[in-house]
Write a protein that holds these residues in place. Structure first.
Motif, PDB file in Angstrom:
ATOM      1  N   GLY A  65      -1.955  -3.018  11.498  1.00  0.00           N
ATOM      2  CA  GLY A  65      -2.067  -4.474  11.512  1.00  0.00           C
ATOM      3  C   GLY A  65      -1.438  -5.125  10.299  1.00  0.00           C
ATOM      4  O   GLY A  65      -0.816  -4.465   9.462  1.00  0.00           O
ATOM      5  N   SER A  66      -1.632  -6.440  10.215  1.00  0.00           N
ATOM      6  CA  SER A  66      -1.028  -7.230   9.148  1.00  0.00           C
ATOM      7  C   SER A  66      -2.053  -8.158   8.515  1.00  0.00           C
ATOM      8  O   SER A  66      -3.016  -8.570   9.168  1.00  0.00           O
ATOM      9  N   ARG A  76      -1.949 -11.465   5.332  1.00  0.00           N
ATOM     10  CA  ARG A  76      -1.183 -12.248   4.367  1.00  0.00           C
ATOM     11  C   ARG A  76      -2.121 -12.710   3.272  1.00  0.00           C
ATOM     12  O   ARG A  76      -3.042 -13.495   3.536  1.00  0.00           O
ATOM     13  N   ARG A  82       7.335  -2.524   3.920  1.00  0.00           N
ATOM     14  CA  ARG A  82       6.150  -2.971   4.674  1.00  0.00           C
ATOM     15  C   ARG A  82       5.571  -4.274   4.114  1.00  0.00           C
ATOM     16  O   ARG A  82       5.056  -5.095   4.873  1.00  0.00           O
ATOM     17  N   GLN A 133       2.791 -10.693   2.037  1.00  0.00           N
ATOM     18  CA  GLN A 133       2.726 -10.376   3.457  1.00  0.00           C
ATOM     19  C   GLN A 133       2.679  -8.862   3.597  1.00  0.00           C
ATOM     20  O   GLN A 133       3.596  -8.171   3.137  1.00  0.00           O
ATOM     21  N   ASN A 157       2.460  -5.774   6.216  1.00  0.00           N
ATOM     22  CA  ASN A 157       2.611  -5.307   7.598  1.00  0.00           C
ATOM     23  C   ASN A 157       2.444  -3.799   7.658  1.00  0.00           C
ATOM     24  O   ASN A 157       2.507  -3.110   6.642  1.00  0.00           O
ATOM     25  N   SER A 158       2.234  -3.306   8.871  1.00  0.00           N
ATOM     26  CA  SER A 158       2.094  -1.853   9.097  1.00  0.00           C
ATOM     27  C   SER A 158       1.097  -1.240   8.113  1.00  0.00           C
ATOM     28  O   SER A 158       1.373  -0.216   7.480  1.00  0.00           O
TER      29      SER A 158
END
Length: 122
Positions: free
Chosen positions: A16-17, A19, A66, A81, A83-84
């Motif tokens: 998931g991500s 921020r 990432r 941010q 990600n992964s």
């Protein structure tokens, strides 16, 4: 003096991500180089990413490709941010501000936020 407040942490599944945001107040934000670090209880603080006042970016090898660091000087905010996400990314993430020194060196950062918990479940 600069006050830093992080937000955006939480619980997310692997892959998931999230921020993260770091809002700054006090002195002129744009003159500061900013960084994100993370720490797991019982372990040393680890460099994650940094962005200079001219928006040059630096990343730890473990997050390169990432994570993305950015800044918005009009909003006095720096972002991370992520990600992964992986379970090994679980930590308390803190932002920090410095006027000089090395981007990856925590000791060169003068101002620190309280941190926000990021937990990645497998």
């Amino acid at each position: 003096q600069v006050q830093l407040v992080e937000s955006g942490g939480g619980l997310v599944q692997a892959g998931g991500s999230l921020r993260l945001s770091c809002a700054a107040s006090g002195q002129t934000f744009s003159v500061y180089h900013m960084g994100w670090f993370r720490q797991v209880l019982g372990k040393e603080r680890e460099f994650v990413a940094a962005i200079s006042r001219s928006s040059a970016t630096y990343y730890a090898d473990s997050v390169k490709g990432r994570f993305t660091i950015s800044r918005d000087n009009a909003k006095n905010t720096v972002y991370l941010q992520m990600n992964s996400l992986k379970p090994e990314d679980t930590a308390v993430y803190s932002c920090a501000a410095r006027l000089s020194g090395i981007p990856t060196a925590a000791t060169d950062y003068r101002y620190w936020g309280q941190g926000t918990q990021v937990t990645v479940s497998s």
